[in-house]
Write an enzyme that holds these catalytic residues in place. Structure first.
Site, PDB file in Angstrom:
ATOM      1  N   ASN A 104     -11.010  12.862  13.082  1.00  0.00           N
ATOM      2  CA  ASN A 104     -11.172  12.526  11.692  1.00  0.00           C
ATOM      3  C   ASN A 104     -12.422  12.986  11.117  1.00  0.00           C
ATOM      4  O   ASN A 104     -12.522  13.827  10.047  1.00  0.00           O
ATOM      5  CB  ASN A 104     -10.979  11.278  11.302  1.00  0.00           C
TER       6      ASN A 104
ATOM      7  N   GLY B 256       2.641   4.174   4.015  1.00  0.00           N
ATOM      8  CA  GLY B 256       3.224   3.354   3.279  1.00  0.00           C
ATOM      9  C   GLY B 256       4.415   3.587   2.543  1.00  0.00           C
ATOM     10  O   GLY B 256       5.636   3.006   2.762  1.00  0.00           O
TER      11      GLY B 256
ATOM     12  N   LYS C 230      -5.682   5.172  20.108  1.00  0.00           N
ATOM     13  CA  LYS C 230      -5.623   5.908  18.789  1.00  0.00           C
ATOM     14  C   LYS C 230      -6.747   6.077  18.136  1.00  0.00           C
ATOM     15  O   LYS C 230      -7.470   7.104  17.618  1.00  0.00           O
ATOM     16  CB  LYS C 230      -4.368   5.218  17.934  1.00  0.00           C
TER      17      LYS C 230
ATOM     18  N   ALA D   3       0.282   7.516   2.137  1.00  0.00           N
ATOM     19  CA  ALA D   3       1.204   8.323   2.797  1.00  0.00           C
ATOM     20  C   ALA D   3       2.149   7.623   3.786  1.00  0.00           C
ATOM     21  O   ALA D   3       3.237   7.651   3.662  1.00  0.00           O
ATOM     22  CB  ALA D   3       0.632   9.555   3.323  1.00  0.00           C
TER      23      ALA D   3
ATOM     24  N   GLY E   7       1.051  -1.273  -0.056  1.00  0.00           N
ATOM     25  CA  GLY E   7       0.003  -0.065   0.101  1.00  0.00           C
ATOM     26  C   GLY E   7       0.838   1.201  -0.035  1.00  0.00           C
ATOM     27  O   GLY E   7       1.358   1.511   1.129  1.00  0.00           O
TER      28      GLY E   7
HETATM   29  O1  KPL Z   1      -4.326   9.911  12.814  1.00  0.00           O
HETATM   30  C1  KPL Z   1      -4.413  11.072  12.385  1.00  0.00           C
HETATM   31  C2  KPL Z   1      -5.471  10.975  11.107  1.00  0.00           C
HETATM   32  O2  KPL Z   1      -5.106  12.011  10.387  1.00  0.00           O
HETATM   33  O3  KPL Z   1      -5.740   9.997  10.771  1.00  0.00           O
HETATM   34  C3  KPL Z   1      -4.629  12.341  13.251  1.00  0.00           C
HETATM   35  C4  KPL Z   1      -3.915  11.897  14.703  1.00  0.00           C
HETATM   36  C5  KPL Z   1      -5.690  12.835  13.324  1.00  0.00           C
HETATM   37  C6  KPL Z   1      -3.511  13.210  12.790  1.00  0.00           C
HETATM   38  O4  KPL Z   1      -3.977  13.829  11.451  1.00  0.00           O
END
Ligand code: KPL
Length: 311
Positions: A192, A12, A184, A10, A7
């Site tokens: 997001n 990867g 996370k 970004a 993949g």
């Molecule tokens: O993991 C991220 C993402 O963009 O998926 C954060 C922590 C929100 C950083 O942009």
């Protein structure tokens, strides 16, 4: 050592480029043959926290690579199953498999497809943005946490940590990877979808009353689900943590907003969608997450509409 990153998004590309600097044999496997050809010819360019260009052999044909020592899965969560099936020729009895993806359920899904329990999970706080194909902005040097679902620490985990550290990827092993993955997830739940819907960079979510309120509500619901599942988070105050990540990554365009700007499918199902599914299963009310999922899905489904059609 033969390492294959599956993949070329970004993260990867960034991981493959950093690993290539260790002088190990690094490959990129792409599902799209035209893009693979392009990347194979032009290489990967990294800018930001590191500035270099590197040629990485890239192909869409796993038979060309043959069995690998390490396979790192970096595809979008909705493509996990397809990617593993595509990459099967790379996976021998001793191949280590690592998933470096957003969302929950990737380790379990890979284990299910391969019918074993060897997949290692990882959570990374490195920030990367794809500027154009093969050209990546390395925006944040956050820590990467790796671990196995059963908490055991074997040779494979130590090998990955050693390799990543040699590549300049700050890495530690956790005995509780679920806790890292959920922590996370909570951050992604709060940031997001709101960035995708408002098109704001992460930091700006803290400037507006509306986004602050929705962030707090979405995170509170997700934490309730998490507590019901008896998952211990890595931080005491989840909302403060999400706000701190917004500040630390203030100018970042979140991965979900990057998808929306490219009119691509997002990972909403593996992020807020997980909270909605589990909330319903466990009888925890999750109205704000439900609304965010519906809105992001509507956004995805309406990419092709023009203003005239909407009227
Ligand atoms: O993991 C991220 C993402 O963009 O998926 C954060 C922590 C929100 C950083 O942009």
């Amino acid at each position: 050592m033969k390492i294959v990153v599956v993949g070329p998004g970004a993260i990867g590309c960034l991981v493959a480029a950093l690993l290539a600097k260790t002088k190990e044999e690094v490959w990129l496997l792409d599902k799209e043959s035209e893009r693979a050809k392009f990347l194979d010819q032009h290489g990967i360019k990294i800018e930001g926290l590191a500035n270099f260009e590197v040629k990485i052999p890239t192909t869409s044909d796993p038979q060309k690579i043959k069995t690998a020592d390490i396979v790192i899965i970096c595809v979008k969560s909705y493509d996990t199953k397809k990617a593993i099936l595509h990459a099967k020729a790379l996976i021998g009895d001793k191949t280590i498999i690592l998933t470096l993806q957003n969302g929950l359920g990737n380790i379990e899904l890979i284990n299910e497809v391969l019918d074993d329990e060897r997949t290692i999970g990882a959570v990374t706080n490195m920030g990367a943005t794809k500027l154009v194909e093969g050209h990546i902005r390395y925006a944040g040097k956050g820590e990467t946490i790796i671990g196995s679902l059963d908490g055991s620490i074997g040779v494979s985990l130590r090998d990955i940590r050693e390799l990543f550290i040699r590549a300049g990827i700050q890495t530690r092993i956790s005995r509780d990877i679920k806790s890292a993955l959920w922590s996370k997830l909570i951050i992604n739940v709060g940031i997001n979808p709101l960035t995708a819907l408002t098109r704001l960079p992460n930091g700006k979510l803290l400037v507006f009353e509306g986004t602050r309120l929705l962030m707090s509500q979405a995170v509170t619901e997700a934490v309730k689900v998490c507590r019901r599942k008896k998952i211990k988070l890595l931080f005491e105050d989840p909302l403060s943590k999400v706000e701190a990540v917004c500040e630390a990554t203030a100018t970042n365009i979140s991965s979900m907003l990057q998808d929306v700007l490219r009119k691509k499918r997002t990972e909403i199902d593996a992020i807020n969608g997980v909270i909605v599914r589990l909330g319903q299963e466990l009888n925890v009310p999750v109205p704000v997450n439900s609304m965010l999922v519906s809105l992001v899905k509507t956004l995805e489904e309406s990419y092709s509409y023009t203003v005239a059609e909407v009227k």
